[in-house]
Design a protein around this motif. Structure first.
Motif, PDB file in Angstrom:
ATOM      1  N   SER A  68       0.678  -1.246   0.302  1.00 32.51           N
ATOM      2  CA  SER A  68       0.247   0.032   0.253  1.00 32.51           C
ATOM      3  C   SER A  68       0.879   1.784   0.006  1.00 32.51           C
ATOM      4  CB  SER A  68      -0.533  -0.177   1.240  1.00 32.51           C
ATOM      5  OG  SER A  68      -0.419   0.246   2.598  1.00 32.51           O
ATOM      6  N   GLY A  69       2.039   1.501   0.357  1.00 31.96           N
ATOM      7  CA  GLY A  69       2.324   2.253   0.657  1.00 31.96           C
ATOM      8  C   GLY A  69       2.585   2.672   2.509  1.00 31.96           C
ATOM      9  N   ASN A  70       1.782   2.513   2.642  1.00 28.25           N
ATOM     10  CA  ASN A  70       1.477   3.406   3.822  1.00 28.25           C
ATOM     11  C   ASN A  70       1.425   2.465   5.389  1.00 28.25           C
ATOM     12  OD1 ASN A  70      -1.116   4.362   2.205  1.00 28.25           O
ATOM     13  ND2 ASN A  70      -0.396   6.068   3.454  1.00 28.25           N
ATOM     14  N   VAL A  71       2.239   2.890   5.686  1.00 31.96           N
ATOM     15  CA  VAL A  71       2.748   2.787   7.455  1.00 31.96           C
ATOM     16  C   VAL A  71       1.000   2.186   8.111  1.00 31.96           C
ATOM     17  CG1 VAL A  71       3.795   2.652   9.594  1.00 31.96           C
ATOM     18  CG2 VAL A  71       5.054   3.864   8.062  1.00 31.96           C
ATOM     19  N   ALA A  72       1.043   1.686   8.787  1.00 29.36           N
ATOM     20  CA  ALA A  72      -0.122   1.486   9.563  1.00 29.36           C
ATOM     21  C   ALA A  72      -0.897   2.501  10.022  1.00 29.36           C
ATOM     22  CB  ALA A  72       0.021  -0.006  10.490  1.00 29.36           C
ATOM     23  N   GLY A  73      -2.149   2.508  10.311  1.00 25.68           N
ATOM     24  CA  GLY A  73      -2.348   4.061  10.848  1.00 25.68           C
ATOM     25  C   GLY A  73      -2.451   5.511   9.843  1.00 25.68           C
ATOM     26  N   THR A  74      -2.058   5.390   8.237  1.00 26.42           N
ATOM     27  CA  THR A  74      -1.962   6.607   8.195  1.00 26.42           C
ATOM     28  C   THR A  74      -3.195   5.805   6.499  1.00 26.42           C
ATOM     29  OG1 THR A  74       0.076   5.524   6.404  1.00 26.42           O
ATOM     30  CG2 THR A  74       0.828   7.185   9.211  1.00 26.42           C
ATOM     31  N   GLY A  75      -3.542   5.296   6.323  1.00 23.53           N
ATOM     32  CA  GLY A  75      -3.514   4.740   5.044  1.00 23.53           C
ATOM     33  C   GLY A  75      -5.610   4.927   4.792  1.00 23.53           C
ATOM     34  N   GLY A  76      -6.140   4.049   5.798  1.00 23.92           N
ATOM     35  CA  GLY A  76      -7.439   4.311   6.059  1.00 23.92           C
ATOM     36  C   GLY A  76      -7.977   3.207   4.996  1.00 23.92           C
ATOM     37  N   LEU A  77      -8.737   2.980   5.246  1.00 26.47           N
ATOM     38  CA  LEU A  77      -9.604   2.076   4.411  1.00 26.47           C
ATOM     39  C   LEU A  77      -9.249   1.604   2.740  1.00 26.47           C
ATOM     40  CD1 LEU A  77     -13.905   2.105   4.140  1.00 26.47           C
ATOM     41  CD2 LEU A  77     -12.080   1.007   5.278  1.00 26.47           C
ATOM     42  N   VAL A  78      -8.774   0.157   2.354  1.00 29.44           N
ATOM     43  CA  VAL A  78      -8.017  -0.586   1.276  1.00 29.44           C
ATOM     44  C   VAL A  78      -9.298  -1.155   0.724  1.00 29.44           C
ATOM     45  CG1 VAL A  78      -6.357  -1.433  -0.035  1.00 29.44           C
ATOM     46  CG2 VAL A  78      -6.507   0.094   2.243  1.00 29.44           C
ATOM     47  N   THR A  79     -10.394  -0.447  -0.284  1.00 26.73           N
ATOM     48  CA  THR A  79     -11.258  -0.927  -1.426  1.00 26.73           C
ATOM     49  C   THR A  79     -10.874  -1.861  -2.320  1.00 26.73           C
ATOM     50  OG1 THR A  79     -12.496   0.136   0.291  1.00 26.73           O
ATOM     51  CG2 THR A  79     -13.747  -1.175  -2.298  1.00 26.73           C
ATOM     52  N   PHE A  80     -11.370  -2.965  -2.527  1.00 24.17           N
ATOM     53  CA  PHE A  80     -10.901  -4.123  -3.745  1.00 24.17           C
ATOM     54  C   PHE A  80     -12.319  -4.056  -4.270  1.00 24.17           C
ATOM     55  CE2 PHE A  80      -8.978  -5.634  -0.039  1.00 24.17           C
ATOM     56  CZ  PHE A  80      -7.591  -5.830  -0.582  1.00 24.17           C
ATOM     57  N   LYS A  81     -11.887  -3.292  -5.361  1.00 23.68           N
ATOM     58  CA  LYS A  81     -13.224  -2.967  -6.030  1.00 23.68           C
ATOM     59  C   LYS A  81     -13.961  -3.673  -7.277  1.00 23.68           C
ATOM     60  CE  LYS A  81     -13.382   0.895  -9.640  1.00 23.68           C
ATOM     61  NZ  LYS A  81     -13.450  -0.270 -11.432  1.00 23.68           N
ATOM     62  N   ASP A  82     -13.518  -5.112  -7.384  1.00 23.40           N
ATOM     63  CA  ASP A  82     -13.895  -5.943  -8.091  1.00 23.40           C
ATOM     64  C   ASP A  82     -14.299  -6.817  -6.960  1.00 23.40           C
ATOM     65  OD1 ASP A  82     -12.917  -4.126 -10.754  1.00 23.40           O
ATOM     66  OD2 ASP A  82     -11.288  -5.483 -10.634  1.00 23.40           O
ATOM     67  N   SER A  83     -14.054  -6.968  -6.252  1.00 29.02           N
ATOM     68  CA  SER A  83     -14.659  -8.001  -5.406  1.00 29.02           C
ATOM     69  C   SER A  83     -15.414  -8.483  -5.366  1.00 29.02           C
ATOM     70  CB  SER A  83     -13.732  -7.213  -3.472  1.00 29.02           C
ATOM     71  OG  SER A  83     -14.673  -8.399  -2.973  1.00 29.02           O
ATOM     72  N   ASN A  84     -16.178  -9.266  -5.531  1.00 28.21           N
ATOM     73  CA  ASN A  84     -17.989  -9.268  -5.322  1.00 28.21           C
ATOM     74  C   ASN A  84     -18.702  -8.861  -4.340  1.00 28.21           C
ATOM     75  OD1 ASN A  84     -17.483 -10.199  -8.322  1.00 28.21           O
ATOM     76  ND2 ASN A  84     -18.060 -13.017  -7.485  1.00 28.21           N
ATOM     77  N   TRP A  85     -18.074  -9.080  -2.730  1.00 29.23           N
ATOM     78  CA  TRP A  85     -18.856  -8.560  -1.628  1.00 29.23           C
ATOM     79  C   TRP A  85     -18.203  -7.683  -1.584  1.00 29.23           C
ATOM     80  CZ3 TRP A  85     -15.071 -12.659   1.532  1.00 29.23           C
ATOM     81  CH2 TRP A  85     -15.604 -14.412   1.900  1.00 29.23           C
TER      82      TRP A  85
END
Length: 529
Positions: A353-370
């Motif tokens: 992600s390029g983000n240290v934990a606590g600095t990135g927020g949500l990562v969304t898998f846009k093609d995820s069926n769920w």
């Protein structure tokens, strides 16, 4: 508190439900209405306070969070007005507000992997992906008055192409909107969070608490209330409110409740007040395990709606709970909390992600069926979390759909199968979660407050026909503010307390960021990209 605010030393208050709304109401009564804490009684059916702001578990059994509410210091006027008065548990001499501001100055959010596609590639999000038609339709919806919007859905105003834009994937997963949800609520969010429109791809406006919100908000507030002498009755389920009509006003005269020892009737004397948390977004929620899916509970498995339904009969001014609890298929989604005993997953996720934990927020898998998203908070995320344990949270908006890597709906998946699906989207080998404990949580009513509804379906915090009863929850009507936030519950509580008890102090107004020329200009520039 104004010097003209009368003392209410003999007044008693009974708060039905132990969520953040009732806890905030108790604090405002003590601080601003000068009611002694010993005169305030919070009645809660479960063994813990906090309601939907929960956080539980340990490193061996696994941690669990049903959710985490988005915070912002640019809004949330009533929430911070309250927590400026509540001492931090971790930093003596500082308030929860001060502690939170300092934490966010040290851990600024700037997501670098907001959307990820099926190729495990970061989706470019500089452009919102709008066509001219999308822009015009969005503008029309955002300018429509609530009478015109009525009980319509978002899909009644926006074309199918809109729901494939980068903006929709980011906005919907940040706030948990579905296309069939209320157009009124969607419009309110566009205005209330117009500041976030221009930075939705980085989540730069999102603020976090030091720990999860139970540890960082509920626990210090509870400790302060205990110190003030507030009375707590846990394991107490309120089943009915006796009442009479006096001068066309609804007056509660007694509270009926069930305890382990049996039924109890508590008289409500003249001059006393009752505050009711009507409805619950986490009613009938259930937990699974690494080897078991959460049980599919319904309204029959919990009485969280029963008292509101009983009160509303013959009293339309008390709202219409059926508008919110009649379609689990449209109001449910599922979350999951993962406890890790090594750093392998966090290491790979931070590298990707390029983000240290606590600095990135949500990562969304846009093609995820769920439509799955995850977030890595700053560690530790629980007060009792050991240094060698890590915890992250995720959720999915479509738990009824077959997975991309697991051939079954998320609602039927164990924690192990959810991790399999997640690793599939990230192209991670299974060994990164070899020692993980994933606890899924099914919530049938989690977005019930977003359901299309009429203005009259939600009661005012203090209905015009009520003498001593107030409503404080996500299911009351507050002009211009947005549900599914801590702020909404706290604002409802503050409004109810000030109205019923005659507090001579203004409730902090909703900040009109949407009226700022600068904010409007930045939003237009973002929409044109």
């Amino acid at each position: 508190m104004s010097a003209s605010t009368p003392s209410n030393t003999r007044t008693k208050a009974y708060l039905i439900g132990g969520g953040i709304g009732s806890m905030a109401a108790a604090a405002f009564m003590i601080r601003d209405a000068r009611i002694p804490g010993a005169n305030i009684h919070i009645l809660e059916a479960s063994p813990l306070l906090g309601g939907s702001l929960d956080g539980a578990g340990d490193p061996e059994a696994g941690y669990s969070l049903r959710g985490g509410r988005m915070l912002t210091t640019d809004n949330y006027e009533c929430t911070w007005d309250l927590f400026k008065s509540i001492p931090s548990l971790q930093n003596p001499g500082r308030s929860v507000f001060e502690e939170t501001v300092t934490f966010n100055e040290q851990n600024r959010a700037h997501s670098q992997a907001r959307l990820v596609d099926c190729r495990r590639a970061k989706v470019p999000v500089e452009s919102m992906g709008f066509s001219m038609r999308d822009r015009l339709e969005l503008l029309k919806l955002s300018n429509a008055d609530e009478i015109s919007l009525g009980t319509s859905k978002i899909t009644d105003w926006l074309s199918p192409s809109f729901f494939e834009t980068e903006f929709w994937y980011m906005w919907a997963t940040t706030f948990a909107f579905q296309p069939w949800h209320s157009a009124v609520e969607f419009k309110r969010y566009l205005h209330r969070f117009m500041l976030e429109f221009s930075r939705i791809e980085t989540l730069g406006g999102v603020k976090r608490t030091v720990y999860n919100q139970y540890d960082s908000m509920v626990r210090p507030l509870q400790a302060w209330l205990i110190h003030q002498g507030v009375q707590f009755s846990m394991g107490c389920k309120v089943t009915d409110l006796e009442h009479v009509m006096q001068d066309d006003k609804f007056v509660v005269t007694a509270i009926h409740s069930l305890h382990a020892s049996g039924p109890t009737r508590t008289a409500v004397d003249a001059g006393d007040f009752v505050f009711f948390q009507n409805g619950s977004m986490t009613d009938a929620s259930s937990l699974g395990s690494m080897h078991r899916a959460p049980a599919p509970l319904t309204k029959l498995d919990s009485g969280g709606w029963a008292l509101w339904e009983k009160l509303a009969v013959g009293h339309p001014e008390f709202g219409n709970p059926a508008a919110f609890n009649s379609s689990i298929a449209e109001s449910s989604w599922e979350s999951f909390t993962v406890t890790l005993k090594d750093t392998a997953f966090f290491d790979k996720m931070q590298q990707f992600s390029g983000n240290v934990a606590g600095t990135g927020g949500l990562v969304t898998f846009k093609d995820s069926n769920w439509l799955m998203s995850i977030v890595l908070a700053r560690q530790p995320h629980f007060m009792n979390q050991p240094a060698d344990v890590q915890v992250f949270w995720g959720y999915a908006l479509f738990p009824d759909r077959i997975g991309n890597f697991v051939a079954k709906p998320m609602a039927e998946c164990s924690g192990a199968q959810i991790l399999q699906e997640l690793c599939g989207h990230l192209r991670f080998d299974a060994d990164v979660v070899e020692h993980a404990n994933c606890i899924p949580c099914r919530m049938p009513y989690i977005t019930s407050m977003f359901m299309p509804r009429a203005y009259s379906d939600r009661p005012l915090p203090v209905p015009a026909t009520s003498k001593n009863l107030a409503f404080i929850s996500q299911f009351v009507e507050i002009a211009d503010d947005v549900v599914f936030t801590v702020e909404y519950s706290v604002r409802a509580a503050q409004m109810a307390v000030y109205t019923l008890l005659g507090v001579d102090r203004q409730v902090p107004p909703v900040t009109a960021h949407d009226k700022s020329i600068k904010t409007q200009f930045e939003a237009v520039l973002k929409a044109l990209k």
